[in-house]
Design an enzyme around this catalytic site. Structure first.
Site, mmCIF file in Angstrom:
data_model
loop_
_atom_site.group_PDB
_atom_site.id
_atom_site.type_symbol
_atom_site.label_atom_id
_atom_site.label_comp_id
_atom_site.label_asym_id
_atom_site.label_seq_id
_atom_site.Cartn_x
_atom_site.Cartn_y
_atom_site.Cartn_z
ATOM 1 N N HIS B 127 -10.254 22.788 -90.165
ATOM 2 C CA HIS B 127 -9.110 21.854 -90.550
ATOM 3 C C HIS B 127 -8.442 21.721 -89.217
ATOM 4 O O HIS B 127 -8.530 22.570 -88.394
ATOM 5 C CB HIS B 127 -8.060 22.726 -91.505
ATOM 6 C CG HIS B 127 -7.126 21.793 -92.165
ATOM 7 N ND1 HIS B 127 -5.874 21.776 -91.388
ATOM 8 C CD2 HIS B 127 -7.066 21.668 -93.393
ATOM 9 C CE1 HIS B 127 -5.155 20.977 -92.166
ATOM 10 N NE2 HIS B 127 -5.637 21.029 -93.606
ATOM 11 N N ASP B 204 -8.848 31.781 -90.437
ATOM 12 C CA ASP B 204 -7.909 31.205 -91.384
ATOM 13 C C ASP B 204 -8.463 31.186 -92.885
ATOM 14 O O ASP B 204 -9.666 30.869 -93.199
ATOM 15 C CB ASP B 204 -7.958 29.485 -90.958
ATOM 16 C CG ASP B 204 -7.591 28.478 -92.088
ATOM 17 O OD1 ASP B 204 -7.193 29.167 -93.160
ATOM 18 O OD2 ASP B 204 -7.820 27.312 -91.680
ATOM 19 N N GLN B 207 -8.300 28.719 -97.452
ATOM 20 C CA GLN B 207 -9.099 28.316 -98.597
ATOM 21 C C GLN B 207 -9.969 29.797 -99.264
ATOM 22 O O GLN B 207 -10.548 29.609 -100.481
ATOM 23 C CB GLN B 207 -10.222 27.391 -98.277
ATOM 24 C CG GLN B 207 -9.558 26.218 -97.973
ATOM 25 C CD GLN B 207 -8.865 25.453 -99.083
ATOM 26 O OE1 GLN B 207 -9.106 25.631 -100.227
ATOM 27 N NE2 GLN B 207 -7.886 24.516 -98.401
ATOM 28 N N LYS B 230 -1.446 28.234 -102.154
ATOM 29 C CA LYS B 230 -2.904 27.907 -102.391
ATOM 30 C C LYS B 230 -3.276 29.270 -103.247
ATOM 31 O O LYS B 230 -4.320 29.041 -104.014
ATOM 32 C CB LYS B 230 -3.865 27.875 -101.177
ATOM 33 C CG LYS B 230 -3.599 26.591 -100.471
ATOM 34 C CD LYS B 230 -4.617 26.144 -99.860
ATOM 35 C CE LYS B 230 -4.315 25.191 -98.521
ATOM 36 N NZ LYS B 230 -4.265 23.649 -98.793
ATOM 37 N N CYS B 368 -7.978 16.203 -93.374
ATOM 38 C CA CYS B 368 -7.754 16.842 -92.006
ATOM 39 C C CYS B 368 -8.797 17.542 -91.473
ATOM 40 O O CYS B 368 -8.721 18.702 -90.557
ATOM 41 C CB CYS B 368 -6.600 17.792 -92.300
ATOM 42 S SG CYS B 368 -5.269 17.127 -93.156
#
Lengths: 158, 410
Positions: B127, B204, B207, B230, B368
């Site tokens: 991202h 990261d 997700q 999320k 993104c």
């Protein structure tokens, strides 16, 4: 930099049915008649198909508005004698191309002052398409309309 | 857990008020979960209750409300530490979300440690929020950002990765799960390889946290970030896990109240971790909401939720085979419930508009991840991302609707 137009390019402007053969009143009438979203979108998509495509050679960065979602190109031809403008607007997305067809119908063969002052939001609201002109849509259309209107204003005799 | 809740999609849907509405006269089907997940009543109620009964600033007041709010707030830090498998709550720093967490690591660790010639490895799957902060710190320090290529399935090319590692590698920054494609990356192995050359690792997890069980000690990463919104919590809150030894060694990022021990014009000393990194009044109600979201999820056997999501993905893959010109972007063997695709002869934005008119909320565009879209040679994709509250029937209806959109566009 913009390329000079060839004879074929000039024919694209001349033969564009939007704003000559097809008028805003035609579009309004058809919208009145079409009552579900599917036939309205199909009609918008078909309108887009009436317009000539902008030749690859003219799809340069200085004719481009980058939407977050889709891209929109714009070229124009000024009829200096009549003081009217002919525009071609094109997009890689068919719905945007259809909406651009509505824009072309509103602007083509119209006096510069009329284009510069035209209330596109009101027209899109009337056709229940105004969400596509919203700044959050990211389709580049809103910025494109502003750009055409600024171009028309700049071409007005002082 | 003593009172584990049995997963049942019909009953779960009753917990999410937003799902029960119409869009353009059609029942809403929310398939934009990778952008943000919906919030169960329990989260909304917890935030409302916080404001109704204990709202006050944390760590400051010498009064009962502040003590109660501080205890509730710090309890959630413990809860997040357990959620991520951290050793202790002091290793959990509150941030606005994953983006802020990565900027914090880049500006605190990166800016203080990087030198000209140092290399930061990021994958082509990232991202923008795991690319741009590194480019910014690279410009400030003379380090460089090196992309790790991605194969045709949308997986990080592990051979290329091994080839890029060197003593110059100082930071590996990769996502655990790709937002655009859903690929689950083999981060544990990648972290071990990065450590072997002396690099620190920043994962990261935005997700991943909604779909896979995370254990930062097992992964052995140095930093791990995720966003509350999320994982069915509020927006504006997220957490950064950092290894204690590193957090203690690096400077604060933002200055202000809360992060100091003593302030004078002669010099200021900083607070201990995690408070050293938390300048200003935090997002207290959002922290409380995040705690409620984690409670909500952990009432289930989370494997049941993940299994249902995988069933939705399998159904989507199966039905996509009946769509002419359908091209899945991201076909990794190991992926979460994200279905990213293009359809020959159509533009993603057209499909998105026409799907919206049939009640389907999907994301279209570059997600993104412009370098990744360039890798696949597409302007963007349509991304349908499934959550455990989605149903097989919604997936079935999606492909009927998609077929209609395609016919309208061609």
């Amino acid at each position: 930099m913009a390329l000079p137009y060839s004879e074929q390019d000039l024919a694209l402007f001349r033969d564009n049915p939007l704003g000559s053969h097809t008028t805003l009143d035609d579009i309004r009438e058809n919208f009145d008649f079409l009552d579900d979203w599917e036939s309205r979108y199909s009609y918008v998509i078909d309108l887009g198909k009436q317009a000539p495509r902008i030749p690859e050679a003219h799809r340069t960065d200085d004719h481009l508005v980058h939407g977050c979602q889709s891209q929109v190109w714009f070229i124009y031809h000024l009829d200096a004698g009549k003081g009217t403008l002919q525009v071609l607007v094109d997009s890689d997305a068919v719905i945007v191309r259809g909406l651009a067809a509505v824009v072309m119908t509103a602007f083509n063969n119209q006096p510069l002052a009329h284009i510069a002052r035209f209330d596109m939001e009101a027209l899109f609201a009337e056709l229940d398409l105004v969400r596509h002109l919203s700044p959050t849509r990211g389709n580049g259309l809103r910025a494109m309309v502003k750009r055409i209107q600024a171009t028309a204003a700049a071409l007005l005799p002082a | 857990m003593s009172t584990q809740r049995i997963f049942d999609v019909a009953s779960v849907r009753q917990d999410f008020p937003i799902l029960h509405q119409s869009v353009h006269g059609k029942p809403l089907v929310y398939f934009d979960n990778a952008a943000t997940a919906q919030k169960p009543m329990a989260v909304l109620a917890a935030m409302q209750a916080y404001y109704e009964s204990i709202n006050s600033n944390v760590h400051r007041g010498a009064h009962t409300l502040s003590d109660t709010a501080t205890a509730a707030f710090e309890n959630v830090r413990q809860q997040v530490a357990r959620f991520l498998g951290a050793r202790e709550a002091a290793e959990i720093i509150w941030v606005r979300g994953t983006t802020e967490a990565i900027n914090l690591v880049a500006q605190s660790y990166g800016r203080s440690q990087l030198k000209p010639g140092d290399e930061i490895l990021v994958s082509q799957l990232e991202h923008h929020s795991n690319i741009v902060p590194w480019q910014m710190v690279a410009a400030q320090t003379g380090a460089s950002v090196i992309p790790i290529p991605v194969n045709a399935q949308g997986e990080i090319d592990q051979t290329a990765y091994a080839g890029l590692l060197s003593p110059r590698t100082r930071i590996l920054a990769v996502n655990h799960v790709s937002n655009a494609l859903g690929t689950i990356n083999p981060v544990k192995a990648m972290i071990a390889q990065a450590k072997a050359v002396g690099a620190i690792t920043v994962i990261d997890g935005a997700q991943a946290t909604p779909h896979v069980t995370v254990d930062v000690q097992d992964l052995d990463c140095d930093f791990y970030a995720f966003s509350g919104h999320k994982v069915y919590g509020p927006t504006g809150i997220g957490a950064l896990y950092g290894r204690r030894a590193i957090l203690e060694a690096i400077p604060p990022w933002q200055g202000g109240g809360e992060m100091i021990e003593r302030v004078s014009f002669e010099g200021t000393t900083f607070n201990h971790i995690p408070h050293k990194f938390e300048a200003g009044t935090p997002a207290i109600a959002e922290v409380i909401g995040l705690g409620a979201a984690l409670d909500y999820l952990q009432a289930f056997n989370t494997t049941d939720l993940h299994r249902h999501e995988q069933a939705l993905l399998r159904r989507a893959v199966e039905l996509s085979e009946g769509i002419e010109g359908f091209q899945a972007i991201g076909t990794a063997a190991n992926k979460v419930s994200v279905c990213s695709f293009v359809v020959e002869g159509t533009h993603p934005s057209d499909l998105g508009t026409l799907l919206d008119h049939q009640g389907f909320a999907v994301r279209t565009g570059h997600h993104c991840t412009q370098p990744l879209m360039a890798r696949f040679g597409v302007p963007g994709t349509v991304r349908a991302s499934f959550s455990f509250y989605n149903t097989l029937e919604e997936v079935d209806r999606f492909f009927v609707a998609l077929d209609k959109c395609i016919r309208m566009c061609r």
